[in-house]
Design an enzyme around this catalytic site. Structure first.
Site, PDB file in Angstrom:
ATOM      1  N   ILE A  56       1.026  -1.355  -0.151  1.00 12.27           N
ATOM      2  CA  ILE A  56      -0.051   0.020  -0.005  1.00 12.27           C
ATOM      3  C   ILE A  56       0.697   1.269   0.039  1.00 12.27           C
ATOM      4  CG2 ILE A  56      -1.558   1.344   1.545  1.00 12.27           C
ATOM      5  CD1 ILE A  56      -2.689  -1.332   2.331  1.00 12.27           C
TER       6      ILE A  56
ATOM      7  N   SER B 165      -7.098  -0.215  10.432  1.00  9.74           N
ATOM      8  CA  SER B 165      -7.413  -1.399   9.563  1.00  9.74           C
ATOM      9  C   SER B 165      -9.009  -1.389  10.127  1.00  9.74           C
ATOM     10  CB  SER B 165      -6.696  -2.696   9.886  1.00  9.74           C
ATOM     11  OG  SER B 165      -7.460  -3.788   9.559  1.00  9.74           O
TER      12      SER B 165
ATOM     13  N   TYR C 109      -2.747  -8.091  16.481  1.00  6.61           N
ATOM     14  CA  TYR C 109      -3.037  -7.059  15.228  1.00  6.61           C
ATOM     15  C   TYR C 109      -4.327  -6.331  15.520  1.00  6.61           C
ATOM     16  CZ  TYR C 109      -3.598  -5.555  10.435  1.00  6.61           C
ATOM     17  OH  TYR C 109      -3.671  -4.770   9.315  1.00  6.61           O
TER      18      TYR C 109
ATOM     19  N   LYS D 174      -4.676  -2.136  16.004  1.00  6.24           N
ATOM     20  CA  LYS D 174      -5.398  -1.526  15.152  1.00  6.24           C
ATOM     21  C   LYS D 174      -6.646  -0.494  15.751  1.00  6.24           C
ATOM     22  CE  LYS D 174      -2.678  -2.414  11.686  1.00  6.24           C
ATOM     23  NZ  LYS D 174      -1.759  -1.171  10.811  1.00  6.24           N
TER      24      LYS D 174
ATOM     25  N   THR E  17      -1.783  -7.102  -1.393  1.00  5.95           N
ATOM     26  CA  THR E  17      -0.523  -6.790  -1.170  1.00  5.95           C
ATOM     27  C   THR E  17       0.202  -8.023  -0.559  1.00  5.95           C
ATOM     28  OG1 THR E  17      -0.730  -6.416   1.171  1.00  5.95           O
ATOM     29  CG2 THR E  17      -1.370  -4.678  -0.444  1.00  5.95           C
TER      30      THR E  17
END
Ligand SMILES: NC(=O)c1ccc[n+]([C@@H]2O[C@H](COP(=O)([O-])OP(=O)(O)OC[C@H]3O[C@@H](n4cnc5c(N)ncnc54)[C@H](O)[C@@H]3O)[C@@H](O)[C@H]2O)c1
Length: 269
Positions: A23, A159, A174, A178, A209
């Protein structure tokens, strides 16, 4: 002319962390096309990104930095100020993820969806890059904006995982990191509002990605994700660009402290 006034970035210096691929690379090219001088801040080289920016008619250079290391970030920001004189835009994008369960029982079949049990060190490493790294970078850049009276824009990469819990993989570190980014963004937006510095976050859904493709993601997991996309596909990195350009540009003069979700309705399900 009207669009240029609203969204043009001519004369602006834009710093992009983790811009060597994924990104960050796409956003580097997009911000350069809008007129910004682009600085790629990452741990390894960014030759490919620089080539793509130059091919698009823009200018870019690379500064080596590990966003988890405060002295590395301060040295990088000092180097950018020496070379470019100021920073107007920060796309705080560097991030990492793993798919591991908090607890794996003896003999449990993980079905190719998770890579085992996470250690506390792995938990800390994800928080360190995704949350603390963005904080360190935001503070270092905002300090230069305040010193130079730059009414800048900081865009933190969050995210949809900061608002929902992805399935079927496990990624508690994660998701927590976020969610932290979204609330850190709101907190810094309030703290720096008096200086005219805007702080927003962007929350993509799955984006095609290296982070969302083999070998990082097993085929079993990709097969499990496919039926979950309301739009029947992941986003292309380019599809984040309009929201990021908006947040970076004068058009977003009254937009601060918000999280822009670009997830193809994934969070609605
Ligand atoms: N791909 C997706 O589906 C998706 C969805 C939502 C959010 N995101 C977020 O977007 C951002 C970019 O992800 P991507 O998909 O392009 O992944 P990517 O793995 O292609 O890019 C991440 C970049 O961050 C860099 N990085 C990691 N740790 C670093 C550190 N300590 N210092 C400096 N750079 C570091 C990596 O080297 C890499 O260039 C991440 O924050 C990610 O969490 C990605």
């Amino acid at each position: 002319m009207y669009l240029e006034e609203m969204f043009g970035l001519k004369g602006k210096v834009a710093v992009i962390t983790g811009g060597g691929q994924g990104i960050g690379q796409t956003v580097a090219v997009g911000l350069a096309k809008a007129g910004a001088q682009v600085v790629i801040v990452c741990r390894s080289g960014a030759d490919e990104t620089i080539k793509l920016v130059e091919a698009a008619g823009g200018t870019a250079y690379f500064v080596r930095c590990d966003v988890t290391d405060e002295s590395s970030v301060n040295a990088a920001v000092n180097e950018i100020i020496e070379r470019s004189g100021k920073i107007d835009i920060l796309f705080n994008n560097a991030g990492a993820c793993y798919h591991k369960k908090a607890i794996v029982l003896d003999g449990e079949d993980l079905g190719g969806l998770n890579d085992g049990e996470a250690t506390v060190e792995e938990w800390r490493a994800i928080l360190d890059v995704n949350l603390t790294g963005e904080y360190i970078m935001a503070v270092a850049v905002a300090r230069t904006m305040i010193e130079k009276n730059i009414k800048g824009s900081i865009i933190n990469m969050a995210s949809m995982s900061g608002s929902i819990v992805n399935i079927p993989q496990c990624q508690a570190s994660y998701n927590a990191s976020k969610a932290g980014v979204i609330h850190m963004t709101k907190s810094l937006a309030i703290e720096w509002a008096n200086y005219g510095i805007r702080v927003n976050s962007i929350s993509p859904g799955y984006v095609g990605t290296p982070m969302s493709q083999p070998p990082f993601v097993h085929q079993e997991l990709l097969d499990a994700w496919n039926p979950l996309f309301p739009l029947h596909r992941m986003a292309a990195p380019e599809e984040l660009m309009p929201a990021i350009l908006y947040l970076a540009s004068p058009a977003a003069g009254y937009t601060t402290g918000t999280d822009v979700i670009v997830d193809g309705a994934y969070c609605c399900v």
